[in-house]
Scaffold this motif. Structure first.
Motif, PDB file in Angstrom:
ATOM      1  N   UNK A 249       0.860  -1.143  -0.065  1.00 59.35           N
ATOM      2  CA  UNK A 249      -0.068  -0.059   0.092  1.00 59.35           C
ATOM      3  C   UNK A 249       0.823   1.214  -0.083  1.00 59.35           C
ATOM      4  N   UNK A 250       1.997   1.195   0.679  1.00 55.19           N
ATOM      5  CA  UNK A 250       2.996   2.273   1.050  1.00 55.19           C
ATOM      6  C   UNK A 250       3.709   2.770  -0.636  1.00 55.19           C
ATOM      7  N   UNK A 251       4.249   1.837  -1.015  1.00 58.69           N
ATOM      8  CA  UNK A 251       5.265   2.425  -1.829  1.00 58.69           C
ATOM      9  C   UNK A 251       4.674   3.341  -3.066  1.00 58.69           C
ATOM     10  N   UNK A 252       3.804   2.810  -3.610  1.00 64.26           N
ATOM     11  CA  UNK A 252       3.131   3.720  -4.882  1.00 64.26           C
ATOM     12  C   UNK A 252       2.864   5.115  -4.222  1.00 64.26           C
ATOM     13  N   UNK A 253       2.453   5.205  -2.958  1.00 69.95           N
ATOM     14  CA  UNK A 253       2.144   6.473  -2.556  1.00 69.95           C
ATOM     15  C   UNK A 253       3.339   7.325  -2.356  1.00 69.95           C
ATOM     16  N   UNK A 254       4.328   6.464  -1.828  1.00 67.44           N
ATOM     17  CA  UNK A 254       5.580   7.047  -1.605  1.00 67.44           C
ATOM     18  C   UNK A 254       6.288   7.642  -3.123  1.00 67.44           C
ATOM     19  N   UNK A 297      -4.318   5.140   7.902  1.00 65.88           N
ATOM     20  CA  UNK A 297      -4.228   4.860   6.375  1.00 65.88           C
ATOM     21  C   UNK A 297      -2.367   5.033   6.387  1.00 65.88           C
ATOM     22  N   UNK A 298      -1.896   3.914   5.756  1.00 66.11           N
ATOM     23  CA  UNK A 298      -0.471   3.923   5.812  1.00 66.11           C
ATOM     24  C   UNK A 298       0.011   4.990   4.562  1.00 66.11           C
ATOM     25  N   UNK A 299      -1.069   4.903   3.609  1.00 68.60           N
ATOM     26  CA  UNK A 299      -0.509   5.825   2.472  1.00 68.60           C
ATOM     27  C   UNK A 299      -0.614   7.284   2.878  1.00 68.60           C
ATOM     28  N   UNK A 300      -1.168   7.629   4.061  1.00 70.39           N
ATOM     29  CA  UNK A 300      -1.391   9.068   4.442  1.00 70.39           C
ATOM     30  C   UNK A 300      -0.199   9.391   5.307  1.00 70.39           C
TER      31      UNK A 300
END
Lengths: 500, 149
Positions: A249-254, A297-300
């Motif tokens: 979940x996190x890497x695309x957001x990063x 949310x981890x993306x946040x």
């Protein structure tokens, strides 16, 4: 590839055992001071900068990089663990980061922030390496009117991005400019606004303002809160590593945050704040289930943290190409570089390319060092933040005093710090956010010099600012930003975004 | 009788007016010059005048438009924190870092109600030792440990 050759040269100069050790020390100290609640990157760097004064330029630069990244990461740690942002760009991290911490997932949140920052920092540094040299060629076309307009744009951005009332933020910028003008006038040698006090002949020092208005005021405000409302830390601290699902979940957001941050960071006047807000909004829009945001949310965490780090990195570009600090932290870094005989600007790039590439290399080293040193030490920072505030606040106050005294060796500067603490306290009670004041303070003297030169060139005709294409474009953007800020729809989003 | 709708705005407005006013007033002593040849008073006077203008606007807004009330302002933390910092700063060169730090810790402790004296003293000694180590031995800063400089 030419850039690669340069980088190799830079690394070979920067990578000595001594330098790496000082970088490590810088990272550690930066994080240590930066995690203290209420001490954001600005006072942290201000406090630690003097340590580098006695070193040789290259070592100092690398340690500075370590301090810079440590201070920023320390700020994120405090945001996530105790919901106390040290500066505006960490406000966003608080929203979901602190929720994660409350759910016992502080470890993954901190690790995500660290890894996201590492990725963003490295990409941002590559960005600098790729774009600073060609941009510095363009920057040589800049003339006084263009510099003046660029500073106007920077201040307008700072106003638009400040918390609360726009008109009060404008007043803050102007008061900052006025404070910046105190001291001997460069043109005539006349003492201005010194009230006959000899300690003010060299102008007001930066450190007492920053430590007074941000460090000491924050301590007072914390002590004012009833005991129950004071910082509390979630003691649940289970595992450090993010799960595979977290990673997914996190890497695309990063990656998205990094891209956004790298571009927005180049803008003068608070690119990091803008980047983290923009990234958060984007992640929320893109999410399949936006309702998770605000609930951990981890993306946040991944998006905004990467975005503000990428932006913090690329905000070096205006400094290195134009010699213009676009925020308070850059002004501090610039001060540090100047002391070591490096005047940032287009000239540095052409006259001392070795130093430029060594600086780029130290950024890489600092970024990597931060993650290497901090991930294993997260437990220690967490325990440090668990210390009762009655032990923490005298330590913060003492650091402020000794920091000011160690740099200036004048008791007068400590009196100034107390005056600015009182002033900052009154400002906060009247609902004025002091961050724009700092940028005004830094840019004030530069603005006056460039205004004077411009009007000399044009023989007093102010239309010179609209005749030159670069200057006119910058002013048009600034006007556009003001219009946006006054538009009701933008105002609503802005207020929503700043709602903590 | 005028009703104040937003004390925060009115306060800020009056503060801006005072700062801008002082800026214009002190700037009177400096040559203004012309746009073509800006005197030392040119830029600061314009900036101060703008601050005054905003001050008027914000103060009027404080009278006309409702806003949040002033936060409560407890005196103890404000006074004790500022006093402790001032004491440390001024005593540093007079009686030395070590005793100055102790005075500082004792005053700072009273920013909270009823501090535990023994704990404060022990903590103060520890902290003083740490700071002394960092600045005198670590950074070789010329701060006198005992006595005046």
């Amino acid at each position: 590839m030419e850039m690669l050759d340069h980088l190799v040269t830079g690394f070979s100069a920067a990578l000595t055992l001594q330098n790496v050790l000082f970088c490590l020390l810088g990272c550690l100290l930066g994080t240590l001071i930066g995690v203290l609640p209420g001490i954001g990157p600005i006072p942290t760097i201000a406090l630690l900068l003097p340590i580098t004064f006695g070193m040789d330029p290259l070592t100092a630069m690398i340690m500075l990089a370590g301090i810079y990244y440590g201070a920023q990461y320390g700020g994120s740690t405090t945001s996530i663990l105790v919901n106390m942002p040290g500066e505006a760009s960490s406000v966003i991290t608080c929203i979901d980061g602190h929720q994660m911490a409350k759910q016992g997932r502080a470890g993954p949140a901190l690790a995500t922030a660290a890894l996201g920052s590492l990725f963003a920092g490295c990409v941002g540094t590559l960005f600098i390496a790729a774009f600073a040299p060609p941009l510095s060629a363009f920057a040589q076309k800049f003339n006084s009117p263009d510099y003046f307009s660029l500073m106007v744009l920077g201040l307008v951005m700072a106003v638009v991005l400040a918390h609360g009332s726009v008109i009060k933020a404008v007043a803050m910028v102007l008061i900052g400019i006025l404070l910046g003008l105190v001291g001997t006038d460069v043109n005539t040698g006349l003492a201005r606004y010194t009230l006959g006090i000899s300690g003010l002949w060299d102008g007001i020092e930066f450190l007492p303002i920053v430590l007074g208005m941000f460090g000491i005021v924050e301590v007072i405000r914390n002590l004012e809160k009833p005991a129950g409302e004071r910082i509390t830390i979630s003691t649940k601290f289970r595992d450090l590593w993010p799960t595979r699902k977290d990673f997914r979940e996190a890497w695309p957001a990063a990656v998205r945050g990094t891209a956004l941050g790298s571009i927005l960071g180049i803008l003068p006047g608070g690119g990091a704040v803008l980047a983290s807000f923009a990234s958060y909004t984007m992640e929320k829009r893109l999410a399949k289930d936006p309702s998770r945001f605000g609930k951990g949310a981890i993306e946040g965490v991944a998006g905004p943290e990467s975005a503000n780090n990428a932006a913090a990195q690329t905000s070096f570009i205006p400094l290195l190409t134009l010699g213009l600090p676009s925020n308070a932290v850059m002004a501090l870094i610039m001060g540090g570089l100047v002391i070591h005989g490096m005047q940032p600007g287009a000239a540095m790039m052409t006259a001392k390319p070795d130093l430029f590439w060594a600086l780029v290399a130290s950024m890489f080293i600092g970024n990597v060092m931060l993650v290497v040193i901090n991930l294993p030490m997260l437990g220690i920072w967490v325990r440090l933040l668990g210390a009762p505030y009655r032990f923490m606040y005298p330590t913060i106050l003492m650091l402020c005093v000794v920091g000011v005294y160690a740099t200036t060796a004048e008791p007068f500067q400590i009196v100034m710090m107390v005056i600015f603490a009182a002033f900052g306290y009154v400002l906060l009670k009247f609902g004025c956010e002091p961050v724009p004041l700092v940028l005004g303070f830094i840019l004030g003297p530069l603005m006056e010099v460039n205004l004077r030169r411009s009007l000399q060139i044009s023989r007093g005709d102010p239309t010179i600012f609209f005749d030159r294409p670069i200057s006119a474009t910058l002013l048009a953007i600034a006007a556009g930003m003001i219009l946006l800020a006054v538009l009701p729809s933008f105002r609503r989003t802005r207020e929503e975004a700043f709602k903590e | 009788m005028i009703r104040i709708r937003s004390p925060q705005d009115l306060g800020a407005g009056l503060l801006f007016l005072a700062i801008g006013g002082a800026g214009v007033l002190i700037g009177q002593d400096l040559a203004f010059g012309t746009a073509r040849r800006m005197g030392p008073g040119f830029f600061p006077t314009i900036i101060s005048a703008l601050i005054m203008l905003i001050g008027v606007l914000v103060a009027l807004r404080g009278i006309a438009i409702a806003g949040p009330p002033l936060e409560r302002t407890p005196v103890r933390p404000l006074v004790m924190v500022l006093l402790s910092v001032l004491a440390l700063g001024l005593l540093l060169t007079e009686i030395g870092l070590f005793p100055a730090a102790l005075v500082f810790v004792l005053v700072a402790a009273h920013a909270r109600r009823r501090p535990a004296i023994v704990e404060t003293l022990v903590f103060g000694l520890l902290m003083t030792a740490a700071i002394v180590a960092l600045f005198i031995f670590g950074l070789s800063k010329p701060l006198p440990l005992f006595g005046g400089a």
